[in-house]
Scaffold this motif. Sequence first.
Motif, short mmCIF file in Angstrom:
data_model
loop_
_atom_site.label_atom_id
_atom_site.label_comp_id
_atom_site.label_asym_id
_atom_site.label_seq_id
_atom_site.Cartn_x
_atom_site.Cartn_y
_atom_site.Cartn_z
N LEU A 99 -5.75 -12.79 12.91
CA LEU A 99 -6.50 -12.05 11.89
C LEU A 99 -7.06 -13.02 10.85
CD1 LEU A 99 -3.96 -9.12 11.34
CD2 LEU A 99 -5.81 -9.30 13.03
N PRO A 100 -8.22 -12.67 10.27
CA PRO A 100 -8.81 -13.54 9.23
C PRO A 100 -7.87 -13.68 8.03
CG PRO A 100 -10.35 -11.83 9.96
CD PRO A 100 -9.02 -11.48 10.55
N PRO A 101 -8.17 -14.60 7.10
CA PRO A 101 -7.25 -14.88 5.99
C PRO A 101 -6.81 -13.63 5.22
CG PRO A 101 -8.96 -16.52 6.05
CD PRO A 101 -9.30 -15.52 7.10
N ALA A 102 -5.54 -13.62 4.84
CA ALA A 102 -4.95 -12.48 4.12
C ALA A 102 -4.41 -12.96 2.79
CB ALA A 102 -3.82 -11.90 4.97
N LYS A 103 -3.99 -12.00 1.95
CA LYS A 103 -3.34 -12.41 0.69
C LYS A 103 -2.25 -11.41 0.33
CE LYS A 103 -7.03 -10.32 -2.02
NZ LYS A 103 -8.13 -10.53 -2.95
N ILE A 104 -1.39 -11.84 -0.58
CA ILE A 104 -0.35 -10.95 -1.11
C ILE A 104 -0.69 -10.69 -2.57
CG2 ILE A 104 2.12 -10.63 -1.47
CD1 ILE A 104 2.70 -12.88 0.41
N LYS A 105 -0.53 -9.41 -2.99
CA LYS A 105 -0.85 -9.06 -4.40
C LYS A 105 0.30 -8.26 -4.98
CE LYS A 105 -4.82 -7.19 -5.59
NZ LYS A 105 -6.04 -6.36 -5.47
N TRP A 106 0.72 -8.60 -6.18
CA TRP A 106 1.67 -7.75 -6.89
C TRP A 106 1.50 -8.01 -8.40
CZ3 TRP A 106 2.78 -12.45 -5.03
CH2 TRP A 106 3.56 -13.32 -5.80
N LEU A 114 -1.47 -3.06 2.97
CA LEU A 114 -0.20 -2.56 3.53
C LEU A 114 0.90 -2.82 2.51
CD1 LEU A 114 -2.06 -3.36 6.06
CD2 LEU A 114 0.05 -3.62 7.31
N ASP A 115 1.99 -2.04 2.58
CA ASP A 115 3.13 -2.30 1.67
C ASP A 115 4.02 -3.36 2.30
OD1 ASP A 115 2.22 -0.30 0.04
OD2 ASP A 115 3.39 1.24 1.09
N LEU A 116 4.11 -4.51 1.66
CA LEU A 116 4.99 -5.57 2.18
C LEU A 116 6.44 -5.16 1.94
CD1 LEU A 116 4.80 -8.43 3.45
CD2 LEU A 116 5.19 -9.34 1.15
N VAL A 117 7.26 -5.20 3.00
CA VAL A 117 8.67 -4.81 2.81
C VAL A 117 9.63 -5.99 2.99
CG1 VAL A 117 8.48 -2.34 3.26
CG2 VAL A 117 8.73 -3.90 5.20
N ASN A 118 9.24 -6.97 3.77
CA ASN A 118 10.11 -8.14 3.89
C ASN A 118 9.30 -9.35 4.31
OD1 ASN A 118 10.18 -8.54 6.85
ND2 ASN A 118 11.07 -6.48 6.83
N ILE A 164 11.62 -7.11 -0.12
CA ILE A 164 10.97 -6.90 -1.41
C ILE A 164 11.87 -5.93 -2.19
CG2 ILE A 164 8.88 -6.07 -2.58
CD1 ILE A 164 8.45 -8.51 -0.64
N GLN A 165 12.21 -6.28 -3.42
CA GLN A 165 13.07 -5.38 -4.20
C GLN A 165 12.36 -4.04 -4.41
OE1 GLN A 165 14.93 -7.13 -7.64
NE2 GLN A 165 14.60 -9.16 -6.79
N PRO A 166 13.11 -2.92 -4.28
CA PRO A 166 12.45 -1.61 -4.26
C PRO A 166 11.64 -1.30 -5.52
CG PRO A 166 14.86 -1.41 -4.11
CD PRO A 166 14.54 -2.87 -4.09
N GLU A 167 12.03 -1.89 -6.66
CA GLU A 167 11.29 -1.57 -7.89
C GLU A 167 9.94 -2.29 -7.97
OE1 GLU A 167 14.17 -3.05 -7.60
OE2 GLU A 167 14.54 -4.62 -9.08
N HIS A 168 9.68 -3.18 -7.02
CA HIS A 168 8.39 -3.90 -7.05
C HIS A 168 7.51 -3.41 -5.91
CE1 HIS A 168 9.62 -6.78 -10.09
NE2 HIS A 168 10.81 -6.78 -9.48
N GLN A 169 6.21 -3.38 -6.19
CA GLN A 169 5.29 -3.02 -5.12
C GLN A 169 4.40 -4.22 -4.81
OE1 GLN A 169 3.63 0.55 -6.60
NE2 GLN A 169 5.44 1.68 -5.89
N VAL A 170 4.55 -4.70 -3.59
CA VAL A 170 3.78 -5.89 -3.19
C VAL A 170 2.85 -5.47 -2.05
CG1 VAL A 170 3.91 -8.25 -2.35
CG2 VAL A 170 5.74 -7.35 -3.82
N GLN A 171 1.61 -5.79 -2.19
CA GLN A 171 0.62 -5.42 -1.17
C GLN A 171 0.29 -6.63 -0.30
OE1 GLN A 171 -1.02 -2.15 -1.05
NE2 GLN A 171 0.92 -1.92 -2.16
N LEU A 172 0.25 -6.38 1.00
CA LEU A 172 -0.29 -7.39 1.91
C LEU A 172 -1.72 -6.94 2.22
CD1 LEU A 172 -0.02 -9.82 3.85
CD2 LEU A 172 0.82 -8.23 5.57
#
Length: 561
Positions: free
Chosen positions: A65-72, A35-39, A15-23
């Motif tokens: 684990l039950p269904p998850a999502k990514i948010k940014w 959680l902070d997605l890093v790769n 994940i490019q450092p200037e972006h914050q992506v949540q798992l």
Amino acid sequence: MANIVKLIRHSRFNIQPEHQVQLVITIPSGGTKSLDLVNCSLTGLGAISRTPLDQEDGFTDGAILPPAKIKWANHECFLGRLVLRATTLRAPNEYYCGFQTIDSKVPIDGPLSRVIKPADLSEGNIYDFDLNPEKFTLASFQNSDQTNIDLFAKCRQFAILLKKWRDSPKYQYKTVRTPSKGARVSIDHLRKNGRSDYIIMGSNDYLGLASHPAVIESAKKALDQYGFGSTGSPVTTGLTQLHEELTAYIARVFGKEKAILYNSGYGANIGILSALTGEQDLIVADILSHASIHDGMQMSKATKRFFRHNDPDSLAKILDKERQNFGGCLVVTEGVFSMDGDVPPVDKLLNIANTYQARFMIDEAHSWGVVGPAGLGAAAKYNLLNQTDLVMGTFSKICGTIGGFAAGDAQTIEWLYHFSRAHVFSVALPPSTVAATLTALKIFYEDRSLLDRLHANIKHFVRGLRHLGAPLDANHESSVVPVVIGDEKILGEMNASLRDDGVFVVPVVYPAVPRLGSRFRFTVMATHSLSDLDLVLSVFEKAMIKSKFSFAKESLKEKAA
Ligand code: PMP
């Protein structure tokens, strides 16, 4: 373009450092956690949690684990269920968590592609987690479908594993012998007491002929007479009188019209199978056949099928269903299986091959010099040598030298001589090797005591192991004595203990054997003394006690199958 996209889809991305992506994962016991997605890759996700993932909440390694999502930013995408691969503490309050998707792929070619960039794998940090040597084996790479624009990227990934793996007791892929020979050798690995001598229990030189003075002497003589190399392929300048003498000797020993030499047993199998079978043909081999048989089958254009290990019914079923669809057919088995040390029911297999008009080939690599009357192999044990169409073998076991061969009727061997690419396009065996091989064979056939000693040693060693509870057949006939431990970790511990006490044995793990079939592959030599073997047995018992290992009531053999 499609191919390039496909290649990219198999890569890892940061994940490019200037972006914050949540798992955002669902906690099995209720609620969600960000959680902070890093790769990520197409099927994997690496994320940082600031607090530990509590086992009590259902976060155990391997948990689904039950269904998850990514948010940014203003994006959100759903991933379905995840598997928690493992968690490692990277820094204070920084837990690196690895996940794998189950229901869907990570959409790395969608809007997510704007916030990720290809990972530089040479940094070595991304795959550190995945390449934990406790969990990964060569199979992780062999069977991996990951590919990369850079063809060598996988080598860099593998190097990361190798670095850690080499430092773990699990790494057994390189042992260097210092000047020494025979049943006791010195290697470059020091024991705890500083010594470097070992009783070798992993050599294929079953009769100890590799270091027989007459064998060495004949190699020296041939070196003086012919020089070192053979100077060319057998079909150009490579043959000498010694090569001719050896092929005639082999044909005579097996009662066949002719024989042909290859540069190794491996070369023989790939050379024979690829030259004899073509597009219209069928090869059916025992599933536990040696890699050289598998590779030879792969090189052949024929259709390939495998029957269950040593199972005539399975062979019959395949031939019954499929034989009619093909031209020629070759059934292949081994005289002794290299990881299990067992002998197949040659009579039943040959009978089925005959019923279905299939030719029958046997690889006597581990059986020649050990099994059957006068150590002539498994086909001879069943008195079926004359009905066996092709006998294949190697000199690396019976003679402790190098080189492979096939023996059969003159017309088939002439075909191989002219069409077998491993024979035509590779330099012939060095004359000194051929001379040493001839001498070793003559010693073996002139001095029956070698075979008798080998048999007595096998019996003694197997009896000792059975005494310790090993589920071995009391009539075990081959030099290869497999002792299945099952758990790779215990195998590693016991191996370290054996090494410290001066016993060098080969531990074999997946993918060479099934995952639960991790084992010691002991090999017995005619030149071991009975006290060598007794020492090995007591050292093995000590290793069992130290590791609290005992042979389970249920057959470990079954687990390993
Ligand atoms: N066939 C079998 C059954 C083997 O086990 C091996 C190797 N151990 C080979 C062929 C290849 O023989 P070589 O090592 O002499 O090339």
